[in-house]
Design a protein around this motif. Structure first.
Motif, PDB file in Angstrom:
ATOM      1  N   UNK A 141       0.803  -1.325  -0.131  1.00  0.00           N
ATOM      2  CA  UNK A 141      -0.050   0.085   0.045  1.00  0.00           C
ATOM      3  C   UNK A 141       0.714   1.206  -0.055  1.00  0.00           C
ATOM      4  N   UNK A 142       2.245   1.090   0.183  1.00  0.00           N
ATOM      5  CA  UNK A 142       2.975   2.228   0.060  1.00  0.00           C
ATOM      6  C   UNK A 142       2.809   3.120  -1.331  1.00  0.00           C
ATOM      7  N   UNK A 143       2.711   2.240  -2.586  1.00  0.00           N
ATOM      8  CA  UNK A 143       2.558   3.006  -3.662  1.00  0.00           C
ATOM      9  C   UNK A 143       1.524   2.436  -4.593  1.00  0.00           C
ATOM     10  N   UNK A 144       0.628   1.401  -3.961  1.00  0.00           N
ATOM     11  CA  UNK A 144      -0.425   0.809  -4.793  1.00  0.00           C
ATOM     12  C   UNK A 144      -1.777   1.044  -4.227  1.00  0.00           C
ATOM     13  N   UNK A 145      -2.103   2.424  -4.099  1.00  0.00           N
ATOM     14  CA  UNK A 145      -3.452   2.548  -3.682  1.00  0.00           C
ATOM     15  C   UNK A 145      -4.571   2.608  -4.799  1.00  0.00           C
ATOM     16  N   UNK A 146      -5.880   2.933  -4.520  1.00  0.00           N
ATOM     17  CA  UNK A 146      -7.006   2.775  -5.588  1.00  0.00           C
ATOM     18  C   UNK A 146      -6.888   4.176  -6.300  1.00  0.00           C
ATOM     19  N   UNK A 153     -11.139   4.276 -10.445  1.00  0.00           N
ATOM     20  CA  UNK A 153     -12.181   4.229  -9.441  1.00  0.00           C
ATOM     21  C   UNK A 153     -13.646   4.662 -10.024  1.00  0.00           C
ATOM     22  N   UNK A 154     -13.373   5.991 -10.563  1.00  0.00           N
ATOM     23  CA  UNK A 154     -14.581   6.775 -11.156  1.00  0.00           C
ATOM     24  C   UNK A 154     -15.430   5.786 -12.422  1.00  0.00           C
ATOM     25  N   UNK A 155     -14.564   5.383 -13.267  1.00  0.00           N
ATOM     26  CA  UNK A 155     -15.165   4.474 -14.341  1.00  0.00           C
ATOM     27  C   UNK A 155     -15.795   3.069 -13.754  1.00  0.00           C
ATOM     28  N   UNK A 180     -19.623   2.051 -14.489  1.00  0.00           N
ATOM     29  CA  UNK A 180     -20.143   0.925 -15.235  1.00  0.00           C
ATOM     30  C   UNK A 180     -20.816   0.046 -14.130  1.00  0.00           C
ATOM     31  N   UNK A 181     -20.302  -0.133 -12.883  1.00  0.00           N
ATOM     32  CA  UNK A 181     -20.820  -1.176 -12.159  1.00  0.00           C
ATOM     33  C   UNK A 181     -22.218  -0.701 -11.497  1.00  0.00           C
ATOM     34  N   UNK A 182     -22.699   0.439 -11.842  1.00  0.00           N
ATOM     35  CA  UNK A 182     -23.864   1.120 -11.254  1.00  0.00           C
ATOM     36  C   UNK A 182     -25.031   0.509 -11.606  1.00  0.00           C
ATOM     37  N   UNK A 183     -24.924  -0.202 -12.862  1.00  0.00           N
ATOM     38  CA  UNK A 183     -26.132  -0.917 -13.411  1.00  0.00           C
ATOM     39  C   UNK A 183     -26.520  -2.175 -12.814  1.00  0.00           C
ATOM     40  N   UNK A 184     -25.625  -2.679 -11.798  1.00  0.00           N
ATOM     41  CA  UNK A 184     -25.887  -3.973 -11.222  1.00  0.00           C
ATOM     42  C   UNK A 184     -27.313  -4.108 -10.599  1.00  0.00           C
ATOM     43  N   UNK A 224     -11.814  -1.256  -0.927  1.00  0.00           N
ATOM     44  CA  UNK A 224     -12.285  -0.038   0.388  1.00  0.00           C
ATOM     45  C   UNK A 224     -12.804   1.079  -0.367  1.00  0.00           C
ATOM     46  N   UNK A 225     -12.521   1.559  -1.691  1.00  0.00           N
ATOM     47  CA  UNK A 225     -13.054   2.586  -2.237  1.00  0.00           C
ATOM     48  C   UNK A 225     -14.322   2.581  -2.720  1.00  0.00           C
ATOM     49  N   UNK A 226     -14.674   1.195  -3.070  1.00  0.00           N
ATOM     50  CA  UNK A 226     -16.249   0.728  -3.377  1.00  0.00           C
ATOM     51  C   UNK A 226     -17.146   0.935  -2.208  1.00  0.00           C
ATOM     52  N   UNK A 227     -16.463   0.296  -1.182  1.00  0.00           N
ATOM     53  CA  UNK A 227     -17.302   0.139   0.153  1.00  0.00           C
ATOM     54  C   UNK A 227     -17.713   1.749   0.430  1.00  0.00           C
ATOM     55  N   UNK A 228     -16.683   2.676   0.331  1.00  0.00           N
ATOM     56  CA  UNK A 228     -17.135   3.997   0.740  1.00  0.00           C
ATOM     57  C   UNK A 228     -18.237   4.528  -0.145  1.00  0.00           C
TER      58      UNK A 228
END
Length: 275
Positions: free
Chosen positions: A26-31, A36-38, A42-46, A63-67
């Motif tokens: 996680x030092x360099x590999x965040x979301x 996240x935006x796209x 696209x997942x909003x249609x679920x 974590x970003x999706x949970x938020x």
């Protein structure tokens, strides 16, 4: 026991072992907001808000999706990665992407972010994701395609041993469509380095000279281990090119406009779609 057996099988064949990276990933590999935006769009249609992040690692994207209101679960084969995700308060499942631990038609959405190249059989992984989706469910897959390897991702020119290594695990757009009829493939571009994947690093060539950024990618960890001389030579060539005021992106502009820095595949499940 079936989960343990499938996990053991995959562990023996994994292209990259993340146990050493898990604690510092996680030092360099965040979301990345660029992804996240796209993904959210696209997942909003679920039909609902249960989401499996397959190969989700330390859970940054989950974590970003949970938020954003999703009930997200990280499904990953690595116990070290799952431990990091659980520490963030995320639900986790031990699971092989090629044999998911879920019933048919049980999940509203599945996402796979920069992980498909790590599984033994990418076709089976896609079929498994489709299997667990209920009708109307959405699958979103982010990754490099064969077209990126040949036309966009210039790092493979500097480090040619990695192109041969990666070629068998990077399906073409046509390959993907043959497994998931009706899927759509969207080009995405990185505008940040929140997730310093190889695709994001290629979008900002000078970032690749930063050891702290590149060391958290399986690409460069493998280079350091297997081809240190090629790594040093390639970085030297990149440094010289940038010192001359040139960029590896200069000759990739047209292809990059077409394919993006990375692709987002989306697919909507229907009853019996892959029967």
């Amino acid at each position: 026991m079936s989960v343990i057996a499938s996990t053991t099988r995959l562990n023996s064949n994994l292209r990259h072992d993340y146990s050493d990276q898990a604690g510092r990933y996680d030092q360099t590999r965040g979301a990345s907001p660029s992804l996240v935006k796209p993904l959210l769009e696209h997942l909003a249609a679920a039909p609902g808000r249960t989401l499996w992040d397959v190969g989700g690692g330390t859970g940054n994207y989950a974590e970003a999706m949970k938020a954003a209101g999703w009930s997200a679960t990280v499904v990953d084969v690595s116990p070290d990665m799952r431990s990091q995700a659980a520490a963030k308060g995320l639900d986790v499942l031990a699971g092989d992407a090629c044999a998911l631990p879920g019933a048919d038609d049980s999940v509203d959405a599945v996402m796979m972010v920069s992980m498909l190249h790590q599984v033994e059989d990418w076709r089976q992984a896609l079929r498994e994701a489709a299997r667990v989706l209920r009708p109307g469910g959405v699958l979103a897959v982010v990754g490099l395609t064969a077209e990126h390897l040949t036309d966009v991702t210039w790092a493979f020119d500097l480090f040619p041993s990695m192109r041969d290594f990666a070629a068998s695990r990077r399906p073409s757009a046509e390959d993907l469509m043959s497994v998931l009829p009706g899927c759509e493939i969207h080009p995405l571009w990185f505008h940040d380095l929140s997730d310093a994947s190889i695709a994001a690093l290629c979008a900002v060539p000078e970032s690749m000279l930063d050891e702290r950024l590149r060391r958290q990618t399986s690409f460069f960890e493998r280079m350091e281990r297997d081809n240190p001389a090629e790594l040093a030579a390639g970085l030297g060539r990149l440094r010289a090119l940038l010192d001359q005021g040139r960029s590896p992106l200069d000759d990739r502009r047209t292809a990059r406009e077409r394919w993006g820095d990375v692709s987002l595949l989306t697919w909507r499940a229907t009853a019996g779609a892959l029967a």
